[in-house]
Enzyme design. Structure first.
Site, short mmCIF file in Angstrom:
data_model
loop_
_atom_site.label_atom_id
_atom_site.label_comp_id
_atom_site.label_asym_id
_atom_site.label_seq_id
_atom_site.Cartn_x
_atom_site.Cartn_y
_atom_site.Cartn_z
NE ARG A 110 4.10 1.68 -9.63
CZ ARG A 110 5.23 2.41 -10.30
NH1 ARG A 110 5.66 3.41 -9.68
NH2 ARG A 110 5.85 1.74 -11.26
CB SER B 268 7.49 6.62 -7.21
OG SER B 268 8.40 6.92 -8.07
CD GLU C 190 9.80 10.73 3.96
OE1 GLU C 190 10.54 11.13 5.04
OE2 GLU C 190 10.15 10.49 2.77
CG PHE D 189 11.01 6.28 2.39
CD1 PHE D 189 12.04 5.37 3.05
CD2 PHE D 189 11.13 6.48 1.06
CE1 PHE D 189 13.16 5.11 2.20
CE2 PHE D 189 12.18 5.85 0.10
CZ PHE D 189 12.99 5.29 0.62
CG HIS E 58 7.85 1.31 -4.90
ND1 HIS E 58 6.87 2.21 -5.35
CD2 HIS E 58 8.75 1.67 -5.82
CE1 HIS E 58 7.01 2.67 -6.43
NE2 HIS E 58 8.29 2.33 -6.85
CG ASP F 240 15.46 1.70 -7.01
OD1 ASP F 240 16.42 1.87 -7.68
OD2 ASP F 240 14.39 1.97 -7.14
CD GLN G 254 15.06 3.52 -2.27
OE1 GLN G 254 14.33 4.29 -2.27
NE2 GLN G 254 16.16 3.67 -1.24
NE ARG H 90 9.53 0.20 -9.69
CZ ARG H 90 10.06 -0.36 -10.83
NH1 ARG H 90 9.82 -1.56 -11.05
NH2 ARG H 90 10.83 0.03 -11.51
#
Lengths: 303, 332
Positions: free
Chosen positions: B15, B42, B63, B88, B114, B122, B126, B172
C-alpha cells in the site's frame, strides 16, 4: 447548438411546436414498444415533456454530428427502464435514424433494453440498476469544474428510484460539493413496479428531503411544458445544485395507460397500439386548433 | 510476519508503494484524479492528496457513490484511481463497479487495500477474502495482486498505461522483498518465473510468493526442483507460462491469501484443465473467514505458510502419473 433564451418566455408557436414534438415522441414510444413486444411504457410516457423540453426546448447543448463533443451538456437517464423516451428524443434530434427505433431490444441492435454507454450515440451512462445516475452525474460535474468547462449535467430520476440509498449518498455529496452545473429532475409519477410509491415506501415529504441535503428545489407539473422550461431555466441560474420535482402521470397521453400500473413494464398489443395511435393523432389535431387561440392570447399579452 | 519468511528481507507494504507510485504518476499526468472514501491515510492515497489537492477528493464514507463518481469522471476523460479497503470498495461498490465501470468498460482504476487476512487484529470484517473472486467476475477487468513494493510500483504504472478497468490489491503489512528493484518489464498477464525446476510448480501471488520461495528452497535441500511463478495478474492469466509449467513439471500448487473459491487457484485450475491437465493442489482459505489476531499467527492457523505449500507440493507429487521415479526418490 446554442442554449435557449434565459428569460423563460416562449411564444405560443414555440410551445405548440414542442407539444407536437412531445406527441411525436409518444407515438415513437408506443410503436417501438409494440414492435419490441416488451419494455416500459408507463415511465417512458410520464417523462415525455421533461425530455422534450431538454432536447427541443433549447435547454441541452448538443450536436448530433458530434456525440462525443467534450463541451456538450450531459443527460443521464438514471431511471433506465424509461429508455424508449430517450431513444425517441435522440432519433428526433438526429443522433440516429428514426427507423432504427424499430430495432429496440432486438439482437444486434444499438438500442439496448436499458441505456448502455458506447451503444447508441447520445447515451451518456449505463443505467438500469436503479440509484446510480446521480453519482455518475456528480463525477461529470466535477470533471467540468477541474477542466474549467461550462457544460451542464442533467440527471432524470424516477420516484421509486429515490428509495435507493445511493441516491441519498449522492444527494448528500452534491449538496456538500455544490456543483452549480448539475440539475436533478424527479419524474414523480407516483407508481413503481409493484404498486403505488406511497404504499410501498413513501417519499413524502420529498422536497424537504432534497432541501435538507442543501439543494434548491422547485415542484412543477411535469406535463406543462411552460412550467418545465421555466424550471429548467431557473435551475440554470440558481447557482447551486437544483432539483426539479416534476409531478407526472404514469402512462400520460394514452388514456388506457394513464395511472394504470399494469403498463409499468408491459408493451402494448397491436390492438392497443392502434388505439393509442388514434388517440395521439387526435391530440395532434386538437393542438392544431389550440395554436390559433394561444397565438391570439400571445398577441393580447404583447409577447 | 518475519518468522514466516526465513532468508528473505522485508521492504515496505505494497500500500505504501501504491501511494508513492500514484504521487509519482501525478507529476506527469494531470488527468489522474484520486478518490478515497475516508481511508486515505490507510490506503496511502493521502500521499497523492498532499501533493495534488485539486485532483484529490475524499468523498466520505460512500463507497457506492465513489465508484459511480469515478465512472462519470472517466467518461469525461479523467483517469480516476479510487481506493478504500478491498472489502468495502469491491463488496459495497460491486453493483456500481458493474454498471458504472465494467459494463461501459471505463478507464477506472480500483485499489483495494488491506487485502487478505494479513490486516490481522481488526478481524474478519476488515479482512478481504472474496475481493479477487468478485473482481475477476467483472468482464473486462484486469485483476492484479502484486507481491512486493517494487512490483506494486510497476503495477500502478501499468494500470495507468492500460486503458480499461483495473483492480489492484494492496496489502497492509510490510512485505518480503521478491525483487531487488522496480521491474522494468512488468506487464499484466505475464507471470515471472522466479525459480526454475522440473519437479513441480508453485503458482502464487501477493504475500504467498514469499512462502512459495521459502518452500522451494526447503525442497531444494531435499534434491527437488520446484518452479515458482509469481502470477501477480489473476486476470488475464499467463496461460503460456501455465502450459509450460504443466507440461514440464507435471504438477501445480496454487497459493493465495484468499478463499479457495473463485480466486487465483480456481482460475489456474480452469486454465490448466483445458490446456494440459495435471494434478493440482491449493493453498488458501477453505470456505472460512479468519479472525482477529497477529498476522503471522493467523497465517499459521489458517494454512498460509511455506510449510503448507510444502505439504501441498508433496500431495501433488504423490498424485503425479508420470515422473514417479523422481517423486518416489523424495520419500513422500
Amino acid at each position: 447548438m446554442a442554449r435557449a433564451l434565459a428569460d423563460g418566455t416562449r411564444s405560443a408557436a414555440q410551445i405548440h411546436a414542442l407539444r407536437e414534438r412531445a406527441t411525436t415522441i409518444r407515438r415513437h414510444i408506443v410503436e417501438m414498444l409494440a414492435e419490441a413486444g416488451s419494455g416500459h411504457p408507463g415511465g417512458s410516457l410520464s417523462a415525455v415533456e421533461i425530455v422534450t423540453a431538454l432536447f427541443f426546448g433549447g435547454v441541452l447543448r448538443y450536436d448530433p454530428a458530434r456525440p462525443d463533443w467534450p463541451d456538450r451538456d450531459r443527460f443521464i437517464l438514471s431511471k433506465g427502464h424509461g429508455v424508449p423516451v430517450l431513444y425517441a428524443a435522440l432519433a428526433e434530434a438526429g443522433f440516429f435514424p428514426v427507423a432504427e427505433l424499430r430495432t429496440l431490444r432486438k439482437i444486434n441492435s444499438r438500442l439496448q433494453g436499458h441505456p448502455a454507454l458506447g451503444t447508441a450515440p447520445g447515451i451518456e451512462a449505463s443505467t438500469g440498476a436503479l440509484g446510480q445516475g446521480l453519482s455518475i452525474g456528480l463525477g461529470m460535474a466535477l470533471a467540468a469544474r477541474m477542466d474549467r468547462r461550462d457544460y451542464r449535467v442533467f440527471v432524470l430520476l424516477g420516484d421509486g428510484e429515490c428509495q435507493e440509498g445511493q441516491v441519498w449518498e449522492a444527494a448528500l455529496a452534491i449538496g456538500f460539493q455544490r456543483p452549480a452545473n448539475l440539475v436533478a429532475i424527479v419524474d414523480y409519477n407516483k407508481y413503481q413496479l409493484d404498486g403505488a410509491v406511497a404504499s410501498i415506501l413513501d417519499l413524502h415529504p420529498l422536497a424537504a428531503k432534497w432541501r435538507a441535503m442543501r439543494w434548491q428545489v422547485q415542484e412543477i407539473d411535469g406535463h406543462d411544458l411552460r412550467q418545465v422550461l421555466h424550471a429548467l431555466e431557473w435551475a440554470a441560474g440558481v447557482g447551486a445544485p437544483a432539483c426539479i420535482i416534476a409531478h407526472t402521470v404514469k402512462g400520460k397521453g394514452v388514456s388506457f395507460m394513464e395511472g394504470e400500473n399494469a403498463y409499468h413494464g408491459v408493451a402494448p398489443t397491436e390492438e392497443e397500439l392502434a388505439k393509442a395511435l388514434a388517440e395521439l393523432n387526435g391530440a395532434l389535431a386538437r393542438a392544431e386548433l389550440s395554436i390559433e387561440r394561444e397565438a391570439a392570447e400571445d398577441q393580447e399579452a404583447g409577447r | 510476519m518475519k518468522g514466516l519468511y526465513p532468508g528473505l528481507t522485508f521492504g515496505k507494504a505494497t500500500r505504501d508503494a501504491y501511494g508513492e507510485a500514484l504521487r509519482e504518476l501525478g507529476q506527469e499526468h494531470p488527468e489522474i484524479v484520486v478518490l478515497d472514501a475516508d481511508l486515505a491515510k490507510s490506503t496511502k492515497s493521502a500521499y497523492f492528496g498532499e501533493e495534488f489537492p485539486d485532483r484529490f477528493l475524499n468523498v466520505g464514507i460512500q463507497e457506492a457513490n465513489m465508484v459511480g463518481m469515478a465512472g462519470g469522471l472517466a467518461s469525461c476523460g479523467k483517469v480516476p484511481f479510487i481506493s478504500s479497503f478491498a472489502c468495502f470498495v469491491i463488496l459495497k461498490g460491486f453493483d456500481q463497479l458493474r454498471m458504472a465501470v465494467a459494463y461501459p468498460h471505463l478507464n477506472v482504476k480500483v485499489a483495494g487495500s488491506h487485502g487478505g487476512i494479513s490486516p490481522g487484529e481488526d478481524g474478519a470484517s476488515q479482512q478481504s477474502v472474496e475481493d479477487v473472486a468478485l473482481a475477476c467476475s467483472l468482464p473486462g477487468f484486469v485483476v492484479c495482486v502484486p507481491s512486493d513494493e517494487h512490483q506494486m510500483r510497476a503495477a500502478v504504472k501499468a494500470a495507468y498505461r492500460h486503458y480499461g478497468p483495473v483492480y489492484l490489491r494492496l496489502g497492509r503489512p510490510k512485505a518480503p522483498l521478491i525483487y531487488t528493484a522496480e521491474p522494468s518489464d512488468f506487464q499484466f498477464g505475464r507471470a515471472v518465473r522466479l525459480r526454475d525446476g522440473g519437479d513441480a510448480t508453485v503458482v502464487a501471488n501477493g504475500l504467498m510468493v514469499g512462502a512459495a520461495l521459502v518452500a522451494s528452497e526447503q525442497l531444494r535441500a531435499e534434491g527437488m526442483g520446484v518452479r515458482v511463478l509469481d502470477m501477480a495478474t489473476v486476470k488475464p492469466l499467463d496461460e503460456e507460462e501455465l502450459r509450460r509449467a504443466a507440461e514440464e513439471t507435471g504438477g501445480i500448487v496454487v497459493a493465495e491469501e484468499h478463499l479457495l473459491h473463485g480466486g487465483l487457484g480456481a482460475r489456474v485450475a480452469q486454465a490448466v484443465g483445458s490446456l494440459c491437465p495435471v494434478p493440482m493442489e491449493f493453498v488458501g482459505l477453505d470456505d472460512t473467514y479468519a479472525e482477529s489476531g497477529d498476522p503471522e499467527a493467523l497465517f499459521r492457523k489458517y494454512g498460509l505458510t511455506a510449510d503448507h505449500v510444502v505439504a501441498a507440493l508433496r500431495r501433488v507429487l504423490s498424485r503425479r502419473t508420470w515422473g514417479a521415479s523422481q517423486a518416489n526418490s523424495l520419500s513422500i
